[in-house]
Design an enzyme around this catalytic site. Sequence first.
Site, short mmCIF file in Angstrom:
data_model
loop_
_atom_site.label_atom_id
_atom_site.label_comp_id
_atom_site.label_asym_id
_atom_site.label_seq_id
_atom_site.Cartn_x
_atom_site.Cartn_y
_atom_site.Cartn_z
N ARG A 237 0.88 3.83 -3.25
CA ARG A 237 0.27 5.14 -3.00
C ARG A 237 1.34 6.20 -2.73
NH1 ARG A 237 -5.60 3.96 -0.27
NH2 ARG A 237 -5.59 1.73 -0.58
N GLU B 184 0.83 -1.21 0.00
CA GLU B 184 0.00 0.00 0.00
C GLU B 184 0.87 1.26 0.00
OE1 GLU B 184 -3.03 0.05 -0.60
OE2 GLU B 184 -3.86 -1.89 -0.02
N THR C 212 -0.09 1.20 -10.49
CA THR C 212 -1.42 0.64 -10.25
C THR C 212 -2.31 1.58 -9.44
OG1 THR C 212 -2.56 -1.44 -9.76
CG2 THR C 212 -0.95 -0.66 -8.13
N GLU D 135 -11.30 0.68 -11.24
CA GLU D 135 -10.79 -0.19 -12.31
C GLU D 135 -11.63 -0.17 -13.60
OE1 GLU D 135 -10.79 -0.93 -9.12
OE2 GLU D 135 -8.73 -1.48 -8.65
N ASP E 238 -4.07 -9.70 -9.18
CA ASP E 238 -4.30 -8.73 -10.27
C ASP E 238 -3.08 -7.96 -10.79
OD1 ASP E 238 -4.28 -7.40 -7.81
OD2 ASP E 238 -6.24 -6.47 -8.02
C1 DMJ Z 1 -5.85 0.63 -5.57
O1 DMJ Z 1 -5.13 0.79 -4.41
C2 DMJ Z 1 -5.00 0.01 -6.67
O2 DMJ Z 1 -5.62 0.19 -7.89
C3 DMJ Z 1 -4.77 -1.46 -6.45
O3 DMJ Z 1 -4.09 -2.05 -7.52
C4 DMJ Z 1 -6.06 -2.18 -6.26
N1 DMJ Z 1 -6.92 -1.56 -5.29
C5 DMJ Z 1 -7.09 -0.14 -5.28
C6 DMJ Z 1 -8.25 0.37 -6.11
O4 DMJ Z 1 -9.31 -0.43 -6.21
#
Ligand code: DMJ
Length: 445
Positions: A111, A107, A434, A350, A234
Amino acid sequence: MKTILTLFFCLLVTLPALSQQPVTAEDVKREFLHSWNAYKQYAWGYDALKPLSKQPHDWHSVSLYMTPIDAYDTMLLMGLKDEAAETKKLILDNLSFDKNIEVQAFEIIIRVLGGLLSAYQMDGDPRFLALAKDLGDRLMPIYDSPTGLPFRYVHLQTGAIRDSVNNPAEIGTALIEFGTLSKLTGNPVYYDNAKQALIQVFNRRSRIGLVGTWVNVVTGEWTNKSSHVGGAIDSYYEYLLKAWKLFGDEDCKKMWDVSIAAVNTHLADTVRGELWYGRVEMNTGKRTSTRFGSLEAFFPAVLAMGGDLERAKQLQESCYKMWNLHGIEPEGIDYATMTATSKVYVLRPEIIESAYYLYYYTGDEKYRKMGETFFRSLVQYCRTDAGYAELEDVTTKQKRDAMESFFFAETLKYLYLLFAPRETLPFESVIFNTEAHPVRKTWKK
Ligand code: DMJ
């Protein structure tokens, strides 16, 4: 009286028409500001705002400025100069990683590290890079395992590591951030560790080319052998593809090619003529469930970027069906029965991300139309007077008291970019991590 009645009548006639005006990037920016101003008023300096109670929320005992960091590059893209300037000051005046806290590496990497690197590339202030480097160094102990697979948690001051059971997504979603840190600092150690972790997951694929959900980083053994493209796996796939695109790393391309072939062979499922990706046992390929969800909705974007537009388009249609099942997206569905199995909606991006990618690759206005549906549902069901709230239940539309920082980083950014002129962010010049932090493909300082 007659004038008032005429006015009232005119309003009745024009309001529905107005509400069906095409959604614009300005509309999205307005909602970003609505949410940001609420964060400013009720949670300034904290990780996040709880939009119903209007209370601040921190993930740890101290703030790591999650929402400001996640929101910063979105502000820059939206041209919100004043907001960006005060956010930059907030971050640079206050953020320190010398804290007595243990963090979940994944995380923080996607982020905070991703956000700081993007901020550095977009703004140029070397203090962003210094913060990113300090954070990167504090996270490095996660790789200190017998296999090279990282631990899940690390203490920012002591480097103590914990939790030897990790998953491909959390293990593999680091090469964009650590690779970029290596490129920008000239120190290969970050890139090498993050790439080794990806290789170690790939090397543990089954005979039919699939990975499981949980693996022990000390023994290297799988502890859960369910294979899918949902949460916990994912972005492992996403980063194989994007690391090749961003760094030109041919090893990543080879791993991507092998992996996507196995995914399309064993996970893809056709029901009622619709394309879905379900769950199977990683060794046998035996189907174990027809579960899909809001996290899996990132996959059309990855398929499109990988050059498979046909599957990408088909899967996005399925995702859109999932969104429309209850007028806003459930966290999980059974696609065989089209019933919601997990009814929350946590403001996830997403499906919007996939619409944005597909719009870029095809130019088909249908994806903007989908974006209009997403935007209108968000406004209708999630807007509060202090930002946007998650839904506890998409069938009742009952709200819950949370607004994740990725709502600013991803959900609103992808919506904005979907409607903004292409030159707002030349798609080919960046790779999004991501968390939707754009990383420029050139490494000048
Ligand atoms: C985000 O923190 C990122 O996109 C992660 O890859 C998946 N979960 C959340 C958004 O849904």
